[in-house]
Design a protein around this motif. Structure first.
Motif, short mmCIF file in Angstrom:
data_model
loop_
_atom_site.label_atom_id
_atom_site.label_comp_id
_atom_site.label_asym_id
_atom_site.label_seq_id
_atom_site.Cartn_x
_atom_site.Cartn_y
_atom_site.Cartn_z
N VAL A 15 0.84 -1.20 0.00
CA VAL A 15 0.00 0.00 0.00
C VAL A 15 0.88 1.25 0.00
CG1 VAL A 15 -1.60 1.37 1.41
CG2 VAL A 15 -2.02 -1.06 1.05
N ASP A 16 1.92 1.24 0.80
CA ASP A 16 2.81 2.38 0.88
C ASP A 16 3.51 2.63 -0.46
OD1 ASP A 16 4.10 4.46 2.49
OD2 ASP A 16 5.93 3.30 2.20
N ALA A 17 3.93 1.53 -1.11
CA ALA A 17 4.60 1.65 -2.41
C ALA A 17 3.66 2.23 -3.47
CB ALA A 17 5.13 0.30 -2.86
N LYS A 18 2.41 1.77 -3.48
CA LYS A 18 1.44 2.27 -4.46
C LYS A 18 1.15 3.75 -4.22
CE LYS A 18 -2.99 1.23 -6.66
NZ LYS A 18 -4.14 0.29 -6.74
N ALA A 19 1.02 4.12 -2.96
CA ALA A 19 0.77 5.52 -2.62
C ALA A 19 1.93 6.41 -3.06
CB ALA A 19 0.53 5.67 -1.13
N LYS A 20 3.15 5.95 -2.83
CA LYS A 20 4.33 6.73 -3.22
C LYS A 20 4.45 6.82 -4.73
CE LYS A 20 7.01 5.98 1.01
NZ LYS A 20 8.12 5.24 1.65
N ALA A 21 4.09 5.74 -5.43
CA ALA A 21 4.14 5.77 -6.90
C ALA A 21 3.13 6.77 -7.46
CB ALA A 21 3.85 4.37 -7.45
N MET A 22 1.92 6.80 -6.89
CA MET A 22 0.90 7.76 -7.32
C MET A 22 1.35 9.18 -7.03
SD MET A 22 -2.59 5.77 -6.16
CE MET A 22 -3.68 7.13 -6.65
N VAL A 24 -1.51 12.23 -3.06
CA VAL A 24 -1.91 11.12 -2.20
C VAL A 24 -1.40 11.34 -0.78
CG1 VAL A 24 -1.64 8.64 -1.78
CG2 VAL A 24 -2.01 9.48 -4.10
N ILE A 25 -2.26 11.04 0.17
CA ILE A 25 -1.86 11.03 1.58
C ILE A 25 -1.89 9.58 2.05
CG2 ILE A 25 -2.51 11.71 3.94
CD1 ILE A 25 -3.52 14.33 2.76
N GLY A 26 -0.77 9.09 2.56
CA GLY A 26 -0.66 7.68 2.92
C GLY A 26 -0.72 7.44 4.41
N PHE A 27 -1.67 6.59 4.82
CA PHE A 27 -1.76 6.17 6.22
C PHE A 27 -1.26 4.73 6.37
CE2 PHE A 27 -5.16 9.43 6.05
CZ PHE A 27 -4.75 10.24 7.10
N GLY A 28 -0.50 4.25 5.38
CA GLY A 28 -0.16 2.83 5.34
C GLY A 28 1.06 2.41 6.14
N ALA A 29 2.17 3.11 5.96
CA ALA A 29 3.43 2.62 6.54
C ALA A 29 3.52 2.89 8.03
CB ALA A 29 4.62 3.27 5.84
N GLY A 30 4.08 1.94 8.75
CA GLY A 30 4.23 2.07 10.20
C GLY A 30 5.62 2.55 10.57
N GLU A 31 5.93 3.82 10.27
CA GLU A 31 7.22 4.35 10.68
C GLU A 31 7.09 5.80 11.08
OE1 GLU A 31 10.24 4.37 7.72
OE2 GLU A 31 8.93 5.03 6.11
N GLU A 60 -10.51 7.43 -5.47
CA GLU A 60 -11.44 8.55 -5.45
C GLU A 60 -11.02 9.69 -4.52
OE1 GLU A 60 -14.06 8.95 -7.40
OE2 GLU A 60 -13.89 6.98 -8.39
N ALA A 61 -10.44 9.35 -3.38
CA ALA A 61 -10.06 10.38 -2.41
C ALA A 61 -8.56 10.59 -2.33
CB ALA A 61 -10.60 10.02 -1.03
N GLU A 62 -7.81 9.74 -3.01
CA GLU A 62 -6.34 9.80 -2.99
C GLU A 62 -5.81 9.71 -1.56
OE1 GLU A 62 -6.07 13.39 -5.36
OE2 GLU A 62 -5.35 12.21 -7.07
N VAL A 63 -6.38 8.74 -0.84
CA VAL A 63 -5.96 8.44 0.54
C VAL A 63 -5.68 6.95 0.61
CG1 VAL A 63 -6.71 8.31 2.95
CG2 VAL A 63 -7.26 10.33 1.58
#
Length: 402
Positions: A22-29, A36-43, A359-362
């Protein structure tokens, strides 16, 4: 033409890390220009403290650290980890019972590889971190889920654990504070579970990576300290990644009985040899120093935690228990599954998460990744402005569900 498999069945069965995917896809977008705002990675979103970085720079210049060092870890780091463990959890252990690993994930894998024979069962409280099932599977173990939900604050009871125990059960995996839910067991609950495990002769593998990240009066209790009679049957996993904002440095450790640590060290000697010496010296500075850096991070995480829970709870169809530790919220979105949203009817939380990203880029991680469909995991280890904007977008979109 050969009909043999090109990739082994054992390795083919491993699933990709959903959180990293999920984090990789968000960063690619984001790289493609989408906000995109990513709530995926745990760091943590904080840099590693300067004094730790300076220790690494000095180590890189020291010829001693340009060579192989003991596979189980630098002696001075092992001693410092033993001292830090006594300081932070009250658990006294000799440095010889410490194994320094390439991050917490290697410690997880080596613990299960060392303890399990094919067919041995491991009790795993769900929701669970995505790496545990793969490590258990690689070791030949059988995962037995003990499912919890928002009604209990994602805490498992002794009664639930006992109902899942069989004659093949060898290990209980105990995680507090928890990834992905932020659940924290009280001292009394921890002791009760530990005594139950000891009574039935079970090993306890306890992941304490989030030990310093608790909020709102919740306190971390090490099961090893709470139940001294577990001493010969407990393996502690930990690392510097979360406490000191050192996810990229890759230093973790395993603490356990001498025979287990010796066997795990033998495994590591053939798999990777020693952890990077420069990273080990950075970790030495981290665990030997005070906890002022984590205190500042914890204050920010607590503020974000409260904001996220409040905002998520205001979204119709979302139920969000208050996390007491780590830096994740784990809201239920079961009421939204199957509802119409932007011309679609997502039938799973995974489909809903995909729709939200488009749709929300989240970016959120669906509960399927953690063994409990119908939920999302959102990390609040990101900037305050991004957090508010991301949850606002989420709320605006989900409020359209009919």
């Amino acid at each position: 033409m050969s009909t043999r498999r090109r990739v082994s069945t054992r390795i083919s069965a491993i699933s990709e890390s959903a959180t990293l995917a999920v984090d990789a896809k968000a960063k690619a977008m984001k790289a493609a220009g989408r906000p995109v705002i990513g709530f995926g990675a745990g760091e943590p979103d904080f840099p590693t403290p300067d004094y730790i970085v300076e220790a690494a720079v000095a180590a890189a210049r020291d010829p001693r650290f340009h060579k192989y060092t003991p596979a189980g870890g630098l002696p001075e780091l092992k001693q410092a980890i033993a001292a830090k463990t006594a300081r932070d959890s009250g658990y006294e252990v000799d440095a010889s019972r410490v194994l320094v690993t390439n991050g917490g994930k290697q410690a997880v894998y080596e613990a299960f590889a060392t303890l399990l024979d094919p067919g041995d069962e491991v009790l795993v409280v769900a929701p669970y971190w995505t790496t545990y099932p793969e490590a258990i599977k690689l070791a030949g173990g059988v995962q037995v889920d003990v499912v919890t939900d928002e009604t209990s604050g994602y805490l498992a009871s002794v009664e639930q654990l006992e109902a899942a125990r069989t004659e093949r059960t060898k290990v209980l995996l105990f995680v507090s504070p928890s990834n992905p839910t932020g659940a924290v067991y009280s001292a009394e609950q921890t002791a009760e579970i530990g005594r139950w495990a000891a009574e039935h002769g079970l090993w306890v593998v306890t992941d304490e990576i989030y030990e310093h990240l608790t909020y709102g009066g919740a306190e971390f209790t090490s099961i090893a300290t709470a139940v001294p009679e577990l001493a010969d049957q407990v393996v502690i996993l930990n690392g510097v990644a979360k406490t000191y904002a050192m996810t990229g440095w890759r230093v973790g450790w395993l603490i356990g009985p001498s025979d287990v640590v010796k066997a795990a060290t033998n495994l590591q000697s053939h798999a990777t040899s020693n952890v990077s010496n420069v990273a080990q010296m950075a970790a030495l500075a981290a665990v030997s120093g005070d906890l002022s850096a984590v205190a500042r991070m914890r204050e920010a995480f607590d503020r974000r935690r409260q904001t996220m829970v409040r905002m998520l709870s205001e979204i119709p169809g979302v139920v969000c228990p208050e996390p007491k530790g780590a830096f994740y919220a784990y809201p239920s979105v079961k009421e939204l599954i199957g509802k119409e949203l932007r011309g679609r009817r997502p039938q799973t939380s995974a489909e809903l998460a995909e729709l939200i990203l488009e749709e929300a880029e989240v970016a959120v991680v669906p509960g399927e990744a953690f063994g409990t469909p119908g939920y999302f995991r959102l990390s609040y280890a990101l900037g305050d402005e991004d957090l508010v904007e991301g949850v606002s977008r989420l709320g605006k979109l989900l409020s359209e569900a009919r």
